[in-house]
Design an enzyme around this catalytic site. Structure first.
Site, mmCIF file in Angstrom:
data_model
loop_
_atom_site.group_PDB
_atom_site.id
_atom_site.type_symbol
_atom_site.label_atom_id
_atom_site.label_comp_id
_atom_site.label_asym_id
_atom_site.label_seq_id
_atom_site.Cartn_x
_atom_site.Cartn_y
_atom_site.Cartn_z
ATOM 1 N N ARG A 238 52.233 12.013 -62.466
ATOM 2 C CA ARG A 238 51.281 11.863 -63.565
ATOM 3 C C ARG A 238 51.769 10.730 -64.457
ATOM 4 N NH1 ARG A 238 48.213 14.279 -60.956
ATOM 5 N NH2 ARG A 238 47.110 16.201 -61.429
ATOM 6 N N GLU A 267 44.090 7.194 -67.615
ATOM 7 C CA GLU A 267 43.226 6.775 -66.504
ATOM 8 C C GLU A 267 41.755 6.884 -66.887
ATOM 9 O OE1 GLU A 267 44.455 9.203 -63.218
ATOM 10 O OE2 GLU A 267 46.503 8.468 -63.347
ATOM 11 N N HIS A 285 44.963 6.133 -58.534
ATOM 12 C CA HIS A 285 45.197 7.578 -58.335
ATOM 13 C C HIS A 285 44.615 8.063 -56.996
ATOM 14 C CE1 HIS A 285 45.903 11.548 -60.708
ATOM 15 N NE2 HIS A 285 46.075 11.745 -59.412
HETATM 16 C C1 DGY Z 1 46.146 16.432 -57.821
HETATM 17 O O1 DGY Z 1 45.857 17.093 -56.832
HETATM 18 O O2 DGY Z 1 46.627 16.939 -58.834
HETATM 19 C C2 DGY Z 1 45.850 14.978 -57.766
HETATM 20 O O3 DGY Z 1 46.756 14.244 -58.483
HETATM 21 C C3 DGY Z 1 44.444 14.708 -58.249
HETATM 22 O O4 DGY Z 1 44.396 14.758 -59.633
#
Ligand code: DGY
Length: 322
Positions: A238, A267, A285
């Protein structure tokens, strides 16, 4: 009895867009309503919020306190994605709402992408590809890169994804060490409790720890300084785990060698200062973004819901931190 066999289907609210195949199956199995179809979602929730016992959401968009409060009969949330940093535990836990997510099925693809970023930023793959497209090869040579095989890999968080990354590193003859809340039993990798010490040791520091308040800005200015001008940073976790302002500064001033980033603090906003840098690889992402993995995640969203309604428990419940 499965919801699809009962005469009255369970009333489920969908928050945010999902895979079309998942939306179609949800609409088949449940009495589904998409909140995105409403011109005024607040007004809709005010009138109809009490009808819904289930909510389907995603890790990307999350579920905030206001939405949970607007659904007084809510019993279950099924979230598409492994991360639960945007799901508001302060509202769901006291009300005993079951919250499911989709771990494990995405480990391999996220670990693959961590390696793609590591190889790309160290070897300058994307930068060299831009070099060819600009026709710069006709008049010059692409700059040399940095070797990955045999180097030191520090993993921040040896959870399921961290372990999948470590497994791949073995094939690259890399020495692996990790940091985290505690030592993991039964793994052959060295545990380093100090993240700064791990960064100082590592040639590549890969972030694979869960997001949320507990890990916010864990990769601080001091950690980046410890990584140093020969060290590379990769983030498939993250954006919030890294102090992004400090990272931008370190990259612009070349105080670290480079970074491969799949995630960002705000984001889809990416710091403008990073756009012109060739020592950075920027992705939108996409770590879990393959047909196979996204389908497996969709299947688990459905399994969680059916399991809750048929057996009274989720297949994969969110493990809220204690
Ligand atoms: C998750 O599965 O958490 C991915 O990062 C998508 O947000």
């Amino acid at each position: 009895m499965s919801a699809s066999l009962t005469s009255t289907k369970h009333r489920i609210l969908q928050h945010g867009p999902l895979l079309p195949s998942l939306e179609a199956q949800l609409a088949h199995d449940f009495d589904l309503h998409r909140l995105t179809d409403e011109a005024d979602p607040q007004a809709y929730l005010h009138t109809h919020g009490g009808e819904f016992i289930g909510l389907v959401a995603s890790a990307a968009i999350g579920v905030d306190a206001a939405l949970v409060d607007a659904l007084p009969a809510l019993r279950v949330i099924s979230s598409f994605g492994v991360g639960f940093d945007k799901l508001d535990a302060s509202r769901t836990v006291p009300r005993g709402i079951a919250v499911g997510h989709t771990p494990d099925v995405l480990n391999d693809c996220v670990a693959d992408l961590a390696f793609a970023l590591m190889l790309d930023v160290a070897r300058g793959v994307s930068a060299a590809e831009r070099f060819v497209r600009r026709s710069d090869w006709l008049t010059g040579r692409a700059p040399l890169g940095t070797r990955v095989s045999g180097k030191r890999l520090g993993i921040v968080g040896l959870g399921r994804i961290g372990r999948a990354i470590a497994k791949r590193a073995v094939g690259f003859d890399m020495e692996v060490a990790y940091s985290g809340r505690s030592q993991v039993d039964g793994v052959p990798y060295a545990f380093e409790p100090s993240l700064t010490a791990l960064a100082e040791w590592a040639d590549f520091l890969v972030v694979a720890v869960a997001g949320g308040v507990a890990t916010r800005h864990l990769v601080s200015r001091d950690v980046l300084t410890a990584l140093g001008p020969k060290g590379f940073l990769v983030n498939v976790a993250r954006g919030t785990v890294i102090d992004e302002a400090a990272l931008v500064e370190a990259l612009v001033q070349r105080r670290i060698a480079g970074a491969g980033l799949d995630v960002f603090e705000n984001e889809p906003q990416v710091p403008q200062a990073l756009m012109a840098l060739d020592n950075v690889v920027l992705l939108p992402h996409i770590a879990s973004g393959t047909h196979e993995t996204r389908q497996a995640m969709a299947d688990l969203v459905l399994t969680n819901l059916h399991s809750f309604f048929d057996k009274g428990r989720l297949q994969c419940a969110v493990p809220w931190p204690l």
